[in-house]
Design a protein around this motif. Structure first.
Motif, PDB file in Angstrom:
ATOM      1  N   ALA A 104     -44.099 -65.638  -9.475  1.00 18.44           N
ATOM      2  CA  ALA A 104     -44.648 -66.400  -8.352  1.00 18.44           C
ATOM      3  C   ALA A 104     -43.936 -65.973  -7.072  1.00 18.44           C
ATOM      4  O   ALA A 104     -42.914 -65.302  -7.114  1.00 18.44           O
ATOM      5  CB  ALA A 104     -44.445 -67.881  -8.607  1.00 18.44           C
ATOM      6  N   GLY A 105     -44.434 -66.397  -5.938  1.00 20.76           N
ATOM      7  CA  GLY A 105     -43.816 -66.031  -4.670  1.00 20.76           C
ATOM      8  C   GLY A 105     -42.850 -67.091  -4.173  1.00 20.76           C
ATOM      9  O   GLY A 105     -42.652 -68.131  -4.781  1.00 20.76           O
ATOM     10  N   GLY A 106     -42.213 -66.799  -3.030  1.00 19.04           N
ATOM     11  CA  GLY A 106     -41.371 -67.755  -2.339  1.00 19.04           C
ATOM     12  C   GLY A 106     -40.165 -68.226  -3.120  1.00 19.04           C
ATOM     13  O   GLY A 106     -39.497 -67.455  -3.794  1.00 19.04           O
ATOM     14  N   ARG A 107     -39.866 -69.529  -2.993  1.00 18.04           N
ATOM     15  CA  ARG A 107     -38.688 -70.122  -3.628  1.00 18.04           C
ATOM     16  C   ARG A 107     -38.746 -69.963  -5.157  1.00 18.04           C
ATOM     17  O   ARG A 107     -37.745 -69.745  -5.802  1.00 18.04           O
ATOM     18  CB  ARG A 107     -38.575 -71.594  -3.260  1.00 18.04           C
ATOM     19  CG  ARG A 107     -37.319 -72.230  -3.810  1.00 18.04           C
ATOM     20  CD  ARG A 107     -37.176 -73.676  -3.401  1.00 18.04           C
ATOM     21  NE  ARG A 107     -37.085 -73.781  -1.970  1.00 18.04           N
ATOM     22  CZ  ARG A 107     -37.624 -74.777  -1.256  1.00 18.04           C
ATOM     23  NH1 ARG A 107     -38.279 -75.737  -1.854  1.00 18.04           N
ATOM     24  NH2 ARG A 107     -37.490 -74.809   0.050  1.00 18.04           N
ATOM     25  N   ARG A 108     -39.922 -70.085  -5.702  1.00 18.25           N
ATOM     26  CA  ARG A 108     -40.066 -69.941  -7.156  1.00 18.25           C
ATOM     27  C   ARG A 108     -39.682 -68.525  -7.599  1.00 18.25           C
ATOM     28  O   ARG A 108     -39.075 -68.344  -8.652  1.00 18.25           O
ATOM     29  CB  ARG A 108     -41.500 -70.254  -7.571  1.00 18.25           C
ATOM     30  CG  ARG A 108     -41.705 -70.145  -9.047  1.00 18.25           C
ATOM     31  CD  ARG A 108     -42.322 -71.386  -9.640  1.00 18.25           C
ATOM     32  NE  ARG A 108     -42.282 -71.287 -11.079  1.00 18.25           N
ATOM     33  CZ  ARG A 108     -43.343 -71.065 -11.832  1.00 18.25           C
ATOM     34  NH1 ARG A 108     -44.525 -70.964 -11.287  1.00 18.25           N
ATOM     35  NH2 ARG A 108     -43.218 -70.968 -13.130  1.00 18.25           N
ATOM     36  N   LEU A 109     -40.020 -67.528  -6.797  1.00 15.37           N
ATOM     37  CA  LEU A 109     -39.637 -66.155  -7.122  1.00 15.37           C
ATOM     38  C   LEU A 109     -38.114 -66.038  -7.173  1.00 15.37           C
ATOM     39  O   LEU A 109     -37.570 -65.433  -8.087  1.00 15.37           O
ATOM     40  CB  LEU A 109     -40.212 -65.171  -6.100  1.00 15.37           C
ATOM     41  CG  LEU A 109     -39.796 -63.706  -6.256  1.00 15.37           C
ATOM     42  CD1 LEU A 109     -40.163 -63.175  -7.625  1.00 15.37           C
ATOM     43  CD2 LEU A 109     -40.434 -62.853  -5.179  1.00 15.37           C
ATOM     44  N   ALA A 110     -37.430 -66.639  -6.219  1.00 15.67           N
ATOM     45  CA  ALA A 110     -35.965 -66.579  -6.217  1.00 15.67           C
ATOM     46  C   ALA A 110     -35.397 -67.211  -7.484  1.00 15.67           C
ATOM     47  O   ALA A 110     -34.456 -66.672  -8.082  1.00 15.67           O
ATOM     48  CB  ALA A 110     -35.421 -67.274  -4.972  1.00 15.67           C
ATOM     49  N   GLN A 111     -35.953 -68.319  -7.924  1.00 11.60           N
ATOM     50  CA  GLN A 111     -35.485 -68.971  -9.150  1.00 11.60           C
ATOM     51  C   GLN A 111     -35.761 -68.093 -10.373  1.00 11.60           C
ATOM     52  O   GLN A 111     -34.922 -67.988 -11.276  1.00 11.60           O
ATOM     53  CB  GLN A 111     -36.162 -70.327  -9.323  1.00 11.60           C
ATOM     54  CG  GLN A 111     -35.740 -71.343  -8.294  1.00 11.60           C
ATOM     55  CD  GLN A 111     -36.610 -72.599  -8.342  1.00 11.60           C
ATOM     56  OE1 GLN A 111     -37.738 -72.579  -8.832  1.00 11.60           O
ATOM     57  NE2 GLN A 111     -36.076 -73.682  -7.795  1.00 11.60           N
ATOM     58  N   GLN A 112     -36.921 -67.467 -10.403  1.00 15.55           N
ATOM     59  CA  GLN A 112     -37.260 -66.611 -11.532  1.00 15.55           C
ATOM     60  C   GLN A 112     -36.377 -65.357 -11.555  1.00 15.55           C
ATOM     61  O   GLN A 112     -35.947 -64.918 -12.623  1.00 15.55           O
ATOM     62  CB  GLN A 112     -38.736 -66.240 -11.493  1.00 15.55           C
ATOM     63  CG  GLN A 112     -39.617 -67.440 -11.799  1.00 15.55           C
ATOM     64  CD  GLN A 112     -41.093 -67.140 -11.590  1.00 15.55           C
ATOM     65  OE1 GLN A 112     -41.474 -66.514 -10.618  1.00 15.55           O
ATOM     66  NE2 GLN A 112     -41.914 -67.608 -12.518  1.00 15.55           N
ATOM     67  N   LEU A 113     -36.095 -64.795 -10.382  1.00 17.31           N
ATOM     68  CA  LEU A 113     -35.191 -63.649 -10.320  1.00 17.31           C
ATOM     69  C   LEU A 113     -33.811 -64.030 -10.840  1.00 17.31           C
ATOM     70  O   LEU A 113     -33.170 -63.262 -11.554  1.00 17.31           O
ATOM     71  CB  LEU A 113     -35.084 -63.109  -8.893  1.00 17.31           C
ATOM     72  CG  LEU A 113     -36.271 -62.307  -8.395  1.00 17.31           C
ATOM     73  CD1 LEU A 113     -36.124 -62.023  -6.905  1.00 17.31           C
ATOM     74  CD2 LEU A 113     -36.439 -61.026  -9.178  1.00 17.31           C
ATOM     75  N   ASP A 114     -33.365 -65.209 -10.494  1.00 18.02           N
ATOM     76  CA  ASP A 114     -32.081 -65.700 -10.981  1.00 18.02           C
ATOM     77  C   ASP A 114     -32.062 -65.693 -12.511  1.00 18.02           C
ATOM     78  O   ASP A 114     -31.102 -65.238 -13.133  1.00 18.02           O
ATOM     79  CB  ASP A 114     -31.830 -67.116 -10.445  1.00 18.02           C
ATOM     80  CG  ASP A 114     -30.482 -67.653 -10.874  1.00 18.02           C
ATOM     81  OD1 ASP A 114     -29.524 -67.524 -10.098  1.00 18.02           O
ATOM     82  OD2 ASP A 114     -30.386 -68.200 -11.999  1.00 18.02           O
ATOM     83  N   GLY A 115     -33.133 -66.174 -13.106  1.00 22.57           N
ATOM     84  CA  GLY A 115     -33.227 -66.202 -14.561  1.00 22.57           C
ATOM     85  C   GLY A 115     -33.270 -64.825 -15.196  1.00 22.57           C
ATOM     86  O   GLY A 115     -32.877 -64.661 -16.356  1.00 22.57           O
ATOM     87  N   GLN A 116     -33.721 -63.850 -14.466  1.00 23.06           N
ATOM     88  CA  GLN A 116     -33.771 -62.490 -14.999  1.00 23.06           C
ATOM     89  C   GLN A 116     -32.452 -61.752 -14.815  1.00 23.06           C
ATOM     90  O   GLN A 116     -32.090 -60.922 -15.639  1.00 23.06           O
ATOM     91  CB  GLN A 116     -34.874 -61.695 -14.314  1.00 23.06           C
ATOM     92  CG  GLN A 116     -36.250 -62.166 -14.723  1.00 23.06           C
ATOM     93  CD  GLN A 116     -37.291 -61.346 -14.010  1.00 23.06           C
ATOM     94  OE1 GLN A 116     -37.499 -61.526 -12.825  1.00 23.06           O
ATOM     95  NE2 GLN A 116     -37.913 -60.457 -14.750  1.00 23.06           N
ATOM     96  N   ILE A 117     -31.746 -62.031 -13.739  1.00 22.92           N
ATOM     97  CA  ILE A 117     -30.503 -61.315 -13.442  1.00 22.92           C
ATOM     98  C   ILE A 117     -29.312 -61.927 -14.183  1.00 22.92           C
ATOM     99  O   ILE A 117     -28.412 -61.212 -14.613  1.00 22.92           O
ATOM    100  CB  ILE A 117     -30.276 -61.249 -11.914  1.00 22.92           C
ATOM    101  CG1 ILE A 117     -31.344 -60.323 -11.305  1.00 22.92           C
ATOM    102  CG2 ILE A 117     -28.865 -60.788 -11.574  1.00 22.92           C
ATOM    103  CD1 ILE A 117     -31.373 -60.287  -9.797  1.00 22.92           C
ATOM    104  N   ARG A 118     -29.307 -63.229 -14.357  1.00 22.67           N
ATOM    105  CA  ARG A 118     -28.170 -63.910 -14.989  1.00 22.67           C
ATOM    106  C   ARG A 118     -27.768 -63.300 -16.333  1.00 22.67           C
ATOM    107  O   ARG A 118     -26.583 -63.098 -16.578  1.00 22.67           O
ATOM    108  CB  ARG A 118     -28.456 -65.399 -15.137  1.00 22.67           C
ATOM    109  CG  ARG A 118     -27.276 -66.193 -15.618  1.00 22.67           C
ATOM    110  CD  ARG A 118     -27.512 -67.698 -15.721  1.00 22.67           C
ATOM    111  NE  ARG A 118     -28.608 -68.201 -14.940  1.00 22.67           N
ATOM    112  CZ  ARG A 118     -29.778 -68.639 -15.462  1.00 22.67           C
ATOM    113  NH1 ARG A 118     -29.971 -68.633 -16.754  1.00 22.67           N
ATOM    114  NH2 ARG A 118     -30.731 -69.093 -14.666  1.00 22.67           N
ATOM    115  N   PRO A 119     -28.699 -62.973 -17.251  1.00 24.24           N
ATOM    116  CA  PRO A 119     -28.263 -62.492 -18.570  1.00 24.24           C
ATOM    117  C   PRO A 119     -27.983 -60.990 -18.683  1.00 24.24           C
ATOM    118  O   PRO A 119     -27.567 -60.529 -19.746  1.00 24.24           O
ATOM    119  CB  PRO A 119     -29.438 -62.867 -19.477  1.00 24.24           C
ATOM    120  CG  PRO A 119     -30.630 -62.846 -18.579  1.00 24.24           C
ATOM    121  CD  PRO A 119     -30.127 -63.291 -17.235  1.00 24.24           C
TER     122      PRO A 119
END
Length: 134
Positions: free
Chosen positions: A48-63
């Motif tokens: 998704a775009g915007g703030r949701r994209l930032a949250q999803q990126l966080d979930g992908q980079i964390r592990p």
């Protein structure tokens, strides 16, 4: 040489730089004695775009064990790549910069934040992952 580790990697990219992304994926897939999992966003399943994209990126980079940055796309996609760099740094994930084919220079922010900058060669990229991934 047997596989010693499976590396979880996030490749920073944008879909208008699709060719470079898929070329890098093919290089990593074809590297001998190298096993990895791709935590990047596939084009067919965009975030998704915007703030949701930032949250999803966080979930992908964390592990992941490392973040690969295709340095050639930084200029055109500075905002999101900067966010990916900041997320990686917040989790102490090593950043590996990959110079575009035939280029010598990379954006200063990539040069300053990456553990290493490598050329567009499978051996160099895999060696950097093995040397710097956590």
């Amino acid at each position: 040489m047997p596989y010693l580790k499976t590396y979880d990697l996030f490749i920073s990219h944008a879909w208008d730089y699709n060719d470079e992304y898929y070329r890098l994926v093919a290089m990593l897939d074809g590297a001998p004695n190298f096993k990895w999992r791709n935590y990047s966003v596939p084009e067919h399943d965009p975030l998704a775009g915007g703030r949701r994209l930032a949250q999803q990126l966080d979930g992908q980079i964390r592990p992941v064990n490392a973040v690969l940055i295709l340095a050639g796309m930084y200029v055109n996609h500075r905002g999101w790549i900067q966010k990916e760099i900041e997320l990686a740094q917040s989790y102490n994930k090593p950043l590996i910069g990959i110079r575009p084919w035939g280029n010598y220079n990379v954006p200063q922010v990539v040069a300053m934040t990456a553990e290493t900058i490598v050329g567009w060669k499978t051996d160099s990229i895999v060696g950097a992952v093995r040397a710097h991934a956590i």
